[in-house]
Design a protein around this motif. Structure first.
Motif, short mmCIF file in Angstrom:
data_model
loop_
_atom_site.label_atom_id
_atom_site.label_comp_id
_atom_site.label_asym_id
_atom_site.label_seq_id
_atom_site.Cartn_x
_atom_site.Cartn_y
_atom_site.Cartn_z
N TYR A 30 55.07 -18.84 -120.95
CA TYR A 30 54.11 -19.07 -119.88
C TYR A 30 52.70 -19.37 -120.40
N LEU A 31 52.33 -18.76 -121.53
CA LEU A 31 51.03 -19.11 -122.11
C LEU A 31 51.06 -20.51 -122.72
N GLY A 32 52.25 -21.05 -122.86
CA GLY A 32 52.40 -22.41 -123.39
C GLY A 32 52.37 -23.49 -122.31
N GLN A 33 51.98 -23.12 -121.09
CA GLN A 33 51.98 -24.09 -119.98
C GLN A 33 50.61 -24.73 -119.74
N GLU A 34 49.81 -24.84 -120.81
CA GLU A 34 48.48 -25.44 -120.64
C GLU A 34 48.54 -26.86 -120.09
N SER A 35 49.55 -27.62 -120.51
CA SER A 35 49.64 -29.00 -120.04
C SER A 35 49.90 -29.07 -118.55
N LEU A 36 50.68 -28.13 -118.02
CA LEU A 36 50.93 -28.09 -116.58
C LEU A 36 49.64 -27.73 -115.84
N MET A 76 54.44 -24.73 -108.26
CA MET A 76 54.65 -23.51 -107.48
C MET A 76 55.63 -22.56 -108.16
N THR A 77 56.57 -23.10 -108.90
CA THR A 77 57.47 -22.26 -109.69
C THR A 77 56.71 -21.59 -110.82
N CYS A 78 55.86 -22.35 -111.48
CA CYS A 78 55.08 -21.83 -112.60
C CYS A 78 54.09 -20.76 -112.13
N ILE A 79 53.42 -21.01 -111.00
CA ILE A 79 52.42 -20.06 -110.55
C ILE A 79 53.05 -18.72 -110.20
N MET A 80 54.27 -18.75 -109.64
CA MET A 80 54.95 -17.50 -109.34
C MET A 80 55.42 -16.82 -110.62
N GLY A 81 55.80 -17.60 -111.61
CA GLY A 81 56.13 -17.02 -112.91
C GLY A 81 54.94 -16.33 -113.53
N PHE A 82 53.77 -16.99 -113.46
CA PHE A 82 52.53 -16.36 -113.93
C PHE A 82 52.31 -15.02 -113.23
N ARG A 83 52.46 -15.02 -111.92
CA ARG A 83 52.14 -13.83 -111.13
C ARG A 83 53.12 -12.68 -111.39
N PHE A 84 54.42 -13.00 -111.45
CA PHE A 84 55.41 -11.96 -111.71
C PHE A 84 55.20 -11.36 -113.10
N LEU A 85 54.96 -12.22 -114.09
CA LEU A 85 54.80 -11.72 -115.45
C LEU A 85 53.51 -10.91 -115.58
N ALA A 86 52.42 -11.40 -114.97
CA ALA A 86 51.17 -10.66 -115.02
C ALA A 86 51.32 -9.29 -114.36
N LEU A 98 59.82 -8.64 -114.58
CA LEU A 98 60.17 -9.36 -115.81
C LEU A 98 61.34 -10.30 -115.54
N ASP A 99 62.34 -9.81 -114.82
CA ASP A 99 63.49 -10.65 -114.48
C ASP A 99 63.10 -11.79 -113.56
N ARG A 100 62.20 -11.53 -112.63
CA ARG A 100 61.72 -12.61 -111.75
C ARG A 100 61.00 -13.69 -112.55
N ALA A 101 60.23 -13.27 -113.54
CA ALA A 101 59.53 -14.23 -114.39
C ALA A 101 60.53 -15.06 -115.19
N LYS A 102 61.60 -14.44 -115.67
CA LYS A 102 62.63 -15.17 -116.40
C LYS A 102 63.35 -16.13 -115.47
N ASN A 103 63.64 -15.68 -114.26
CA ASN A 103 64.27 -16.53 -113.25
C ASN A 103 63.44 -17.80 -113.04
N HIS A 104 62.14 -17.65 -112.92
CA HIS A 104 61.27 -18.80 -112.68
C HIS A 104 61.08 -19.66 -113.92
N MET A 105 61.16 -19.07 -115.08
CA MET A 105 61.14 -19.87 -116.30
C MET A 105 62.34 -20.81 -116.33
N LEU A 106 63.51 -20.30 -115.98
CA LEU A 106 64.73 -21.12 -115.99
C LEU A 106 64.66 -22.21 -114.92
N LEU A 107 64.11 -21.87 -113.74
CA LEU A 107 63.96 -22.88 -112.70
C LEU A 107 62.97 -23.95 -113.12
#
Length: 343
Positions: free
Chosen positions: A179-185, A295-305, A323-332
């Motif tokens: 998630y910290l690697g999503q600067e380009s997004l 929107m998938t990334c932003i929810m991943g940010f929020r769940f992980l934070a 943590l699992d929700r963040a992984k779910n959104h990473m895969l999506l």
């Protein structure tokens, strides 16, 4: 009729006599009742100010939308609160506030069961943007400041990582790095919002925020209007993609089954373009596929934070759920990157 201490003041505020009051739904935010007043039906909500700390902003935005829609013939109902005798959308009774809205009969869905439902949902949410397109979105107030601001949520994740009490190793380290690697997004997000028109958007476009007809052949109403704010069309399309086109719910741990249902994605695309026809610009249309990723990334940010912060925001049923929700959104998000969708 059961006794409610607020009943007489509410009847006086709306100059109506209620013949029945019954609990409605199983929502966890507002206490909700179905009200009969002769042949008319209404929804009465005791508003939860602990969840929404700025009801005056919600009221301001909804008043703005009510005025902007006067004389317009919408293809669906928009059951905004009814002004009381003083012209206010909220009515105070002791330490509580209430609002009265039209009741719309129909069916609420928790998930799409037929492809047509996805298309109709997207058409309705885009239709909401179109209906509000003559309203100056810059006048709207932030009911939840920074709600869909990807830059802000990225910084919040960085702050959570810098201050976490958790040991960041193993799978957690992998998710943090991803998630910290999503600067380009994030950079792509800032590029889009510098070019796109600001719109009145719904900002919570889940399928259960619609009322379908009993035969599910049309959308009767767009509901849950507390998150009406200024935003971009790709917000509303993107949250539809995240919640409708994903093959698994957001808390699923069936990792190998998480992906994108392309048929549903294309149904959302066709429906949103149909609903937004004549108003959405070519550049807005081009931004829509990005919305699903954003929107998938932003929810991943929020769940992980939230996990890094000790699970202080989202309701969880077990310690590692965020943590699992963040992984779910990473895969999506990875699946959306690989979708290779070309309008």
């Amino acid at each position: 009729m059961q006794y409610f201490p607020w009943l007489k003041p509410i009847q006086a505020a709306y100059q109506r006599s209620f013949s029945s009051v019954k609990p409605l739904g199983s929502g966890h935010i507002h206490q909700t009742f179905k009200i009969s007043a002769g042949t008319d039906l209404f929804v009465l909500q005791e508003f939860n100010v602990k969840v929404f700390e700025h009801p005056e902003r919600i009221s301001f935005n909804q008043q703005l939308v009510l005025k902007g829609l006067i004389g317009k013939n919408l293809p669906f109902a928009l059951p905004l609160p009814i002004p009381n005798r003083e012209g206010q959308l909220f009515t105070a009774v002791n330490d509580s506030i209430f609002r009265l809205s039209p009741y719309v009969a129909g069916v609420c869905l928790d998930e799409v069961e037929q492809i047509q439902e996805a298309r109709l949902a997207a058409e309705a949410f885009a239709g909401f943007i179109v209906a509000c397109s003559s309203i100056d979105a810059t006048l709207l107030q932030d009911t939840i400041p920074g709600f869909n601001n990807l830059e802000l949520r990225f910084q919040q994740l960085k702050d959570a990582y810098a201050n976490t009490q958790r040991e960041v190793v193993g799978e957690l380290k992998g998710l943090v790095d991803f998630y910290l690697g999503q600067e380009s997004l994030v950079r792509e997000y800032t590029g889009w919002i510098q070019r796109l028109p600001l719109r009145v958007t719904h900002n919570d476009t889940k399928i259960n925020n619609l009322i379908f007809s009993s035969d599910r052949q049309r959308v009767e109403a767009v509901i849950d209007l507390d998150t009406i704010m200024a935003g971009y069309a790709f917000y509303d399309f993107g949250d539809l993609v995240r919640t409708v086109a994903c093959t698994q719910p957001e808390s699923s741990t069936n990792w190998e089954k998480i992906g994108v249902d392309r048929v549903k994605f294309e149904a959302l695309w066709k429906g949103f373009l149909k609903g937004g026809k004549g108003v959405l610009t070519a550049e807005e249309i081009a931004s829509l596929p990005f919305g699903g990723k954003m929107m998938t990334c932003i929810m991943g940010f929020r769940f992980l934070a939230d996990y890094l912060n000790g699970n202080s925001y989202y309701k969880i049923h077990y310690e590692e759920q965020n943590l699992d929700r963040a992984k779910n959104h990473m895969l999506l998000l990875q699946a959306l990157e690989d979708l290779n969708f070309h309008p």
